[in-house]
Design an enzyme around this catalytic site. Sequence first.
Site, PDB file in Angstrom:
ATOM      1  N   GLU A 217      -4.581  25.366 -37.071  1.00  0.00           N
ATOM      2  CA  GLU A 217      -3.641  24.329 -37.519  1.00  0.00           C
ATOM      3  C   GLU A 217      -3.342  23.291 -36.439  1.00  0.00           C
ATOM      4  O   GLU A 217      -2.240  22.744 -36.381  1.00  0.00           O
ATOM      5  CB  GLU A 217      -2.336  24.977 -38.019  1.00  0.00           C
ATOM      6  CG  GLU A 217      -2.543  25.869 -39.236  1.00  0.00           C
ATOM      7  CD  GLU A 217      -1.260  26.523 -39.717  1.00  0.00           C
ATOM      8  OE1 GLU A 217      -0.334  26.671 -38.897  1.00  0.00           O
ATOM      9  OE2 GLU A 217      -1.178  26.880 -40.903  1.00  0.00           O
ATOM     10  N   GLU A 286      -5.403  29.690 -46.042  1.00  0.00           N
ATOM     11  CA  GLU A 286      -4.057  30.245 -46.179  1.00  0.00           C
ATOM     12  C   GLU A 286      -3.396  29.750 -47.462  1.00  0.00           C
ATOM     13  O   GLU A 286      -2.930  28.616 -47.529  1.00  0.00           O
ATOM     14  CB  GLU A 286      -3.178  29.889 -44.970  1.00  0.00           C
ATOM     15  CG  GLU A 286      -3.589  30.576 -43.685  1.00  0.00           C
ATOM     16  CD  GLU A 286      -2.570  30.406 -42.568  1.00  0.00           C
ATOM     17  OE1 GLU A 286      -1.424  29.980 -42.857  1.00  0.00           O
ATOM     18  OE2 GLU A 286      -2.924  30.681 -41.407  1.00  0.00           O
TER      19      GLU A 286
END
Length: 875
Positions: A217, A286
Amino acid sequence: MAAAAGPRLLPLLLLLLLQLLAVHAAAAASGVTYDHRSLVISGRRRLLISASIHYPRSVPAMWPRLVAEAKEGGADCIETYVFWNGHETAPGKYYFEERFDLVQFARVVKDAGLYLMLRIGPFVAAEWNFGGVPAWLHYIPGTVFRTNNEPFKVRLACEFWSIWWYICPVRVITQAALVIMQSHMKSFTTKIVDMMKEERFFASQGGHIILAQIENEYGYYQQAYGAGGKAYAMWAGSMALAQNTGVPWIMCQQYDVPDHVINTCNSFYCDQFKPNLPTQPKIWTENWPGWFQTFGESNPHRPPEDVAFSVARFFGKGGSVQNYYVYHGGTNFDRTAGGPFITTSYDYDAPIDEYGLKRLPKWAHLKELHKSIKLCEHSLLSGNSTLLSLGPQQEADVYTDHSGGCVAFLANIDSEKDKVVTFRNRQYDLPAWSVSILPDCKNVVFNTAKVRSQTLMVDMVPETLQASIPHQWSIFTERIGIWDKNDFVRNEFVDHINTTKDSTDYLWHTTSFDVDKSYPASGNHPILNIGSKGHAVHAFLNNMLIGSAYGNGSESSFSVHMPINLKAGKNEIALLSMTVGLKSAGPYYEWVGAGLTSVNISGMKNGTIDLSSNNWAYKIGLEGEHYGLFKPDQGNNQRWRPQSEPPKHQPLTWYKVNVDVPQGDDPVGLNMQSMGKGLVWLNGNAIGRYWPRTSPTDDRCTPSCDYRGKFSPDKCRAGCGKPTQRWYHVPRSWFHPSGNTLVVFEEQGGDPTKITFSRRVATSVCSFVSENYPSIDLESWDKSISDGNPVAAKVELSCPKGKNISSVKFASFGDPSGTCRSYQQGSCHHPDSLSVVEKACLNINSCTVSLSDEGFGEDPCPGVTKTLAIEADCS
């Protein structure tokens, strides 16, 4: 002789060459490639359902069952992070035992016949302490996390966070120093890759690891690092590719990745996500089926209807790999919770709960979804797609292949209104915010909003904390303040984290000051004012606890104002500053500090007394920590004082008691509601931080949860006015047959005699199924015969193994309403509902009741879509 040997060796060389070619061909056949549509594993396109299970958030004894439950739920693949700071405890010193036995976990996955997605990071975030990066790395001179900038001053990072000057050493970071982070990061990544290669776990070696991830991320924060951010991202991707794993590498939420690295999506919804390159498949690393908790806040929940909606939309829009983060959340044992303020529980409202039990209906609803999607796999991965409009907010994603196969995903993205749509001359009911799956472009086998599976109600059943030696407790009381020689003295406040280096949660600050003999002054009490960057503080005045204060998950810093009583002459203040997990993510997050920033006493006769620049003596950690009182070999330490009745509501107290194993084999939790805040161990195993901190009564809770419309963590919350976490998971494998030692360190004061074990037990089941729910049997569905007479919908109830349905508490066939344990009859109700259900279900483990059961006889209300709602007890 040598010349004569040549002809004889030629056949052997040819044979060896053929063997090498065969090995190479086998490796290629078992490897992983990809194109714009999907991963290609062993030459076959694959549509993959993946499930996150973090190995250190459970224990090895739980791993086989967790993996088996994920497989039973339809998962093809298990995903896990690799937790750097759990493995490299000091530079070059590695730990791969017990909960951190990565190889054993990977072997469990392989033995179950599942693939593995290995997200090495080594930065992981994950609400894990310090984002998974070892704290020691921050204290190697010159180290800067996650950047490749030109020389700059650390003060830039500090100014980004507006952090107090004293935690920002002004040192110039040279280009050579900037490679320190990269060097350690590369070394750890190589260590993990080499371990997996040694076990031949990569798919290119015939193993089961099909994807690996570097970083995590970073795209959220890259801009904050300027030009150095992109350079670092490119370096990380290139370093990963150079590991030669033979499987694709991914970088999630990374918008500019090196060639041959796949960028992926993390979000509640990823149907509109597109990879950077048209040659890459659409991967969702995710999908958050719930959300994490922080101490002092209400608990978030994501409805199963919405999770299923997001997954169906993703695959309908061309997705090929979807991973639930997390499928089992587990427990932040010891001090691994980050945040700060992340709870010890990492349940996450996941399909498998913290204790390892299936969360129904979420687990079962998603299982049916996975089966339905798998029926569509061939057409989804090899067919041509067409998008059809069925209305203003209704559409169909249709896939047709060369063999004549056709699948359709009919979607109603209206968040309020149900719709009837026409597709291929047939009409279909589409509830608001739902997707219907048609594996043959005719028959609906699944609708995301129609939950056919039962609800399983689970309760924490208390047991007395039975001592192996009756009435035998031992205690140790911490000395307030400097319990031994101070570590140092300063006439200023130091940063808490930079001082403890995360070796402990605790840092003592002590000082003294004189009050004129004319005290007390007339008027109000003086006020002790404390300012802190976080996370918590207990204040002691003249050896008495006078108050505590805390930040929270939204804001770590706080200030507190405590009325106090001073005495004439010398007064002593001792402040116990505490961290509650280190920050897990964010730009320059390693520079975010904690600890006291100001202390003064206002309301004095002669004005305010500023103590901030007093001489403060510091002591790192607790005396009990120093002596290792929580360790199994310290049970006979003479510092423990036996007592038949332990003191209650006494701060800074260690308690030790021998306890028996809770009966049965149900999962076990420790009820700590009677205590304040602290740490707890069983047989030397760190259960973690406990803190039954109560959430505000107005903390965004709603009486019911509407699945319709986009989800956010603020949408469906429960538990307002209650402790965020009352029970703390104790794995059964941590118990001995006898002689178990429970150790508790209590900071504020509580009643240890009211601590209890509780067994997590399924006590009742519920179901709520309507006539218009899909009723096709997914196990035996056949496209060639499915387009016949519709089968009536049915309710299926099942108690856990070893239990039977002992009573039916509610049954209504008509138009009932409500949720499990709060069902209500509607205006339409068949009078024989209860008798029909009892006849089919009483005193057996499982039963099926068809909504067309002849026992219901004549239609009680023609023209009304009937529903059968049932609540039954299991015992």
